[in-house]
Design a protein around this motif. Structure first.
Motif, mmCIF file in Angstrom:
data_model
loop_
_atom_site.group_PDB
_atom_site.id
_atom_site.type_symbol
_atom_site.label_atom_id
_atom_site.label_comp_id
_atom_site.label_asym_id
_atom_site.label_seq_id
_atom_site.Cartn_x
_atom_site.Cartn_y
_atom_site.Cartn_z
ATOM 1 N N THR A 6 0.850 -1.196 0.000
ATOM 2 C CA THR A 6 0.000 0.000 0.000
ATOM 3 C C THR A 6 0.886 1.246 0.000
ATOM 4 N N VAL A 7 0.286 2.375 -0.395
ATOM 5 C CA VAL A 7 1.053 3.603 -0.577
ATOM 6 C C VAL A 7 0.385 4.742 0.165
ATOM 7 N N LYS A 8 1.156 5.504 0.913
ATOM 8 C CA LYS A 8 0.646 6.644 1.664
ATOM 9 C C LYS A 8 0.154 7.731 0.701
ATOM 10 N N LEU A 9 -0.822 8.501 1.168
ATOM 11 C CA LEU A 9 -1.392 9.568 0.348
ATOM 12 C C LEU A 9 -0.316 10.548 -0.117
ATOM 13 N N ARG A 10 0.605 10.904 0.748
ATOM 14 C CA ARG A 10 1.631 11.885 0.369
ATOM 15 C C ARG A 10 2.474 11.390 -0.806
ATOM 16 N N ASP A 11 2.717 10.077 -0.878
ATOM 17 C CA ASP A 11 3.496 9.527 -1.985
ATOM 18 C C ASP A 11 2.663 9.415 -3.256
ATOM 19 N N LEU A 12 1.381 9.087 -3.114
ATOM 20 C CA LEU A 12 0.492 9.064 -4.276
ATOM 21 C C LEU A 12 0.391 10.460 -4.891
ATOM 22 N N LYS A 13 0.304 11.476 -4.053
ATOM 23 C CA LYS A 13 0.197 12.854 -4.537
ATOM 24 C C LYS A 13 1.450 13.274 -5.296
ATOM 25 N N GLY A 14 2.579 12.712 -4.938
ATOM 26 C CA GLY A 14 3.829 13.076 -5.595
ATOM 27 C C GLY A 14 4.126 12.295 -6.852
ATOM 28 N N LEU A 15 3.182 11.489 -7.307
ATOM 29 C CA LEU A 15 3.423 10.639 -8.468
ATOM 30 C C LEU A 15 3.575 11.414 -9.767
ATOM 31 N N GLY A 16 3.007 12.611 -9.863
ATOM 32 C CA GLY A 16 3.177 13.421 -11.060
ATOM 33 C C GLY A 16 2.291 13.036 -12.223
ATOM 34 N N VAL A 17 1.080 12.590 -11.925
ATOM 35 C CA VAL A 17 0.156 12.172 -12.985
ATOM 36 C C VAL A 17 -0.190 13.333 -13.918
ATOM 37 N N ASN A 18 -0.138 14.561 -13.397
ATOM 38 C CA ASN A 18 -0.455 15.720 -14.260
ATOM 39 C C ASN A 18 0.481 15.817 -15.447
ATOM 40 N N SER A 19 1.635 15.161 -15.393
ATOM 41 C CA SER A 19 2.582 15.214 -16.518
ATOM 42 C C SER A 19 2.141 14.372 -17.704
ATOM 43 N N ILE A 20 1.169 13.478 -17.496
ATOM 44 C CA ILE A 20 0.716 12.625 -18.609
ATOM 45 C C ILE A 20 -0.712 12.953 -19.040
ATOM 46 N N THR A 21 -1.253 14.084 -18.583
ATOM 47 C CA THR A 21 -2.629 14.438 -18.938
ATOM 48 C C THR A 21 -2.672 15.413 -20.102
ATOM 49 N N SER A 22 -3.655 15.229 -20.966
ATOM 50 C CA SER A 22 -3.921 16.186 -22.028
ATOM 51 C C SER A 22 -4.573 17.427 -21.425
ATOM 52 N N SER A 23 -4.682 18.489 -22.216
ATOM 53 C CA SER A 23 -5.305 19.714 -21.709
ATOM 54 C C SER A 23 -6.777 19.486 -21.362
ATOM 55 N N ASP A 24 -7.420 18.565 -22.071
ATOM 56 C CA ASP A 24 -8.786 18.144 -21.746
ATOM 57 C C ASP A 24 -8.717 16.673 -21.349
ATOM 58 N N CYS A 25 -9.013 16.385 -20.085
ATOM 59 C CA CYS A 25 -8.775 15.030 -19.588
ATOM 60 C C CYS A 25 -9.732 14.705 -18.456
ATOM 61 N N LEU A 26 -10.125 13.442 -18.377
ATOM 62 C CA LEU A 26 -10.940 12.945 -17.262
ATOM 63 C C LEU A 26 -10.152 11.900 -16.484
ATOM 64 N N LEU A 27 -10.326 11.928 -15.169
ATOM 65 C CA LEU A 27 -9.741 10.937 -14.279
ATOM 66 C C LEU A 27 -10.858 10.165 -13.603
ATOM 67 N N PHE A 28 -10.878 8.855 -13.794
ATOM 68 C CA PHE A 28 -11.806 7.963 -13.105
ATOM 69 C C PHE A 28 -11.017 7.287 -11.992
ATOM 70 N N LEU A 29 -11.382 7.580 -10.737
ATOM 71 C CA LEU A 29 -10.576 7.185 -9.592
ATOM 72 C C LEU A 29 -11.399 6.384 -8.585
ATOM 73 N N TRP A 30 -10.952 5.165 -8.308
ATOM 74 C CA TRP A 30 -11.627 4.317 -7.338
ATOM 75 C C TRP A 30 -11.275 4.723 -5.911
ATOM 76 N N THR A 31 -12.261 4.635 -5.040
ATOM 77 C CA THR A 31 -12.021 4.880 -3.628
ATOM 78 C C THR A 31 -13.013 4.086 -2.790
ATOM 79 N N THR A 32 -12.674 3.931 -1.526
ATOM 80 C CA THR A 32 -13.602 3.359 -0.557
ATOM 81 C C THR A 32 -14.100 4.495 0.325
ATOM 82 N N GLY A 33 -15.134 4.233 1.112
ATOM 83 C CA GLY A 33 -15.693 5.272 1.967
ATOM 84 C C GLY A 33 -14.673 5.948 2.874
ATOM 85 N N PRO A 34 -13.808 5.189 3.558
ATOM 86 C CA PRO A 34 -12.840 5.826 4.445
ATOM 87 C C PRO A 34 -11.845 6.738 3.731
ATOM 88 N N HIS A 35 -11.666 6.521 2.425
ATOM 89 C CA HIS A 35 -10.684 7.317 1.677
ATOM 90 C C HIS A 35 -11.341 8.352 0.756
#
Length: 243
Positions: free
Chosen positions: A81-110
Motif C-alpha cells: 500500500t502507498v501513503k497519500l503523500r506519496d500518491l500525490k507526488g506521483l506526477g500524474v499531471n505530466s501525462i494528462t492532455s489539456s482536456d482530460c478525465l480521471l476515473f478514480l476508485w475509492t472506498t468510503g474511508p478514503h
C-alpha cells in the motif's frame, strides 16, 4: 504473558508485521509513460494504516486462551500500500492532455483523500461516475459496508467526441478477488470515450485499446464483451508498453 493480558490484536500484530508488503513509492513503480492521455483510470493501493479485519476468533469469549488460530486479513498482505503523500507526488499531471478525465476508485474511508489526490494530480472533482454494489457486505463501524465508488474528475473540458451516453452509474456485480474491479466499469468508460487515448494506472490487466502502468501487468492482452466480462476468444499477446 498471562492470558488476561493477551488480546487478539497483540497476537495479530506480530504476524501482521511479517506479512505486510510495504515499499517506498520511488522504489516500487517504474517511470510514468512519456505520453499524454485524455482518459485516466486508476485504482490506487490506498493505505489503511495497518487496519485489520479478523473474525470472532479474536474475541476472548469466543476463543478461550486464544488456542485457535486467529483469522486475519489486511490490504497490506495483498500488495504494497502507498501513503497519500506519496500518491500525490506521483506526477500524474505530466501525462494528462489539456482536456482530460480521471476515473478514480475509492472506498468510503478514503473519500476525502481521493478528492485531495485528484486535486493534487491537477483535476477538479465533478461527481460519482460508478457505484459498485458488491452484492455482499463486510462489517462496518457505522453501517454494513457493501459498495465502492469510482469518482470522476475533470481537467479542462470533457474530451470529445463523445461516445455512449447511456452507461449506468449503478453496477451490481459479485465481488471477486481482493481489490479486483468489475470489467463492466472499464468497458463503460471505453464506450463513453472510444476514440480517446486511455491509460490505466496501477493496472493488473492489459486491455485492448488501453495503455497501462504498474507492477503486475501481464503480457496477454484481453478484450471485453458487451456485458463487461472478458472475451476469451479475443485474447491476443503483446508486450506491455512499459516492458
Amino acid at each position: 504473558m498471562k492470558n488476561e493480558a493477551v488480546s487478539g490484536y497483540s497476537i495479530y500484530n506480530v504476524e501482521a508485521k511479517k506479512r505486510a508488503k510495504i515499499n517506498p513509492l520511488d522504489e516500487l513503480y517504474p517511470q510514468l509513460p512519456n505520453a499524454t492521455y485524455d482518459i485516466i483510470y486508476a485504482d490506487p493501493p490506498w493505505d489503511y494504516n495497518g487496519k485489520m479485519q479478523y473474525d470472532k476468533t479474536s474475541i476472548k469469549t469466543e476463543n478461550i486462551g486464544f488456542e485457535k488460530n486467529i483469522f486475519i486479513s489486511s490490504a497490506t498482505f495483498k500488495y504494497p500500500t502507498v501513503k497519500l503523500r506519496d500518491l500525490k507526488g506521483l506526477g500524474v499531471n505530466s501525462i494528462t492532455s489539456s482536456d482530460c478525465l480521471l476515473f478514480l476508485w475509492t472506498t468510503g474511508p478514503h473519500m476525502s483523500n481521493a478528492i485531495e489526490l485528484g486535486n493534487a494530480w491537477g483535476f477538479e472533482y465533478k461527481t460519482i461516475a460508478f457505484v459498485w454494489d458488491k452484492m455482499m457486505h463486510n462489517p462496518g463501524r457505522y453501517t454494513l459496508s457493501q459498495v465502492e465508488l469510482c469518482l470522476v474528475f475533470k481537467k479542462g473540458r470533457i474530451p470529445s467526441p463523445r461516445g455512449a451516453r447511456n452507461v449506468r452509474q449503478l453496477i451490481q456485480f459479485p465481488r471477486g478477488k481482493h481489490s479486483e474491479k468489475p470489467e463492466i466499469v472499464i468497458d463503460g468508460i471505453t464506450k463513453m470515450f472510444p476514440t480517446q487515448r486511455k491509460i490505466e494506472l496501477f493496472a493488473r490487466k492489459n486491455y485492448i485499446g488501453w495503455d497501462n502502468w504498474g507492477l503486475e501487468i501481464p503480457s496477454s492482452e484481453i478484450s471485453i464483451i458487451s456485458n463487461g466480462e472478458i472475451d476469451p476468444n479475443e485474447t491476443q499477446i503483446k508486450l506491455s508498453a512499459l516492458q
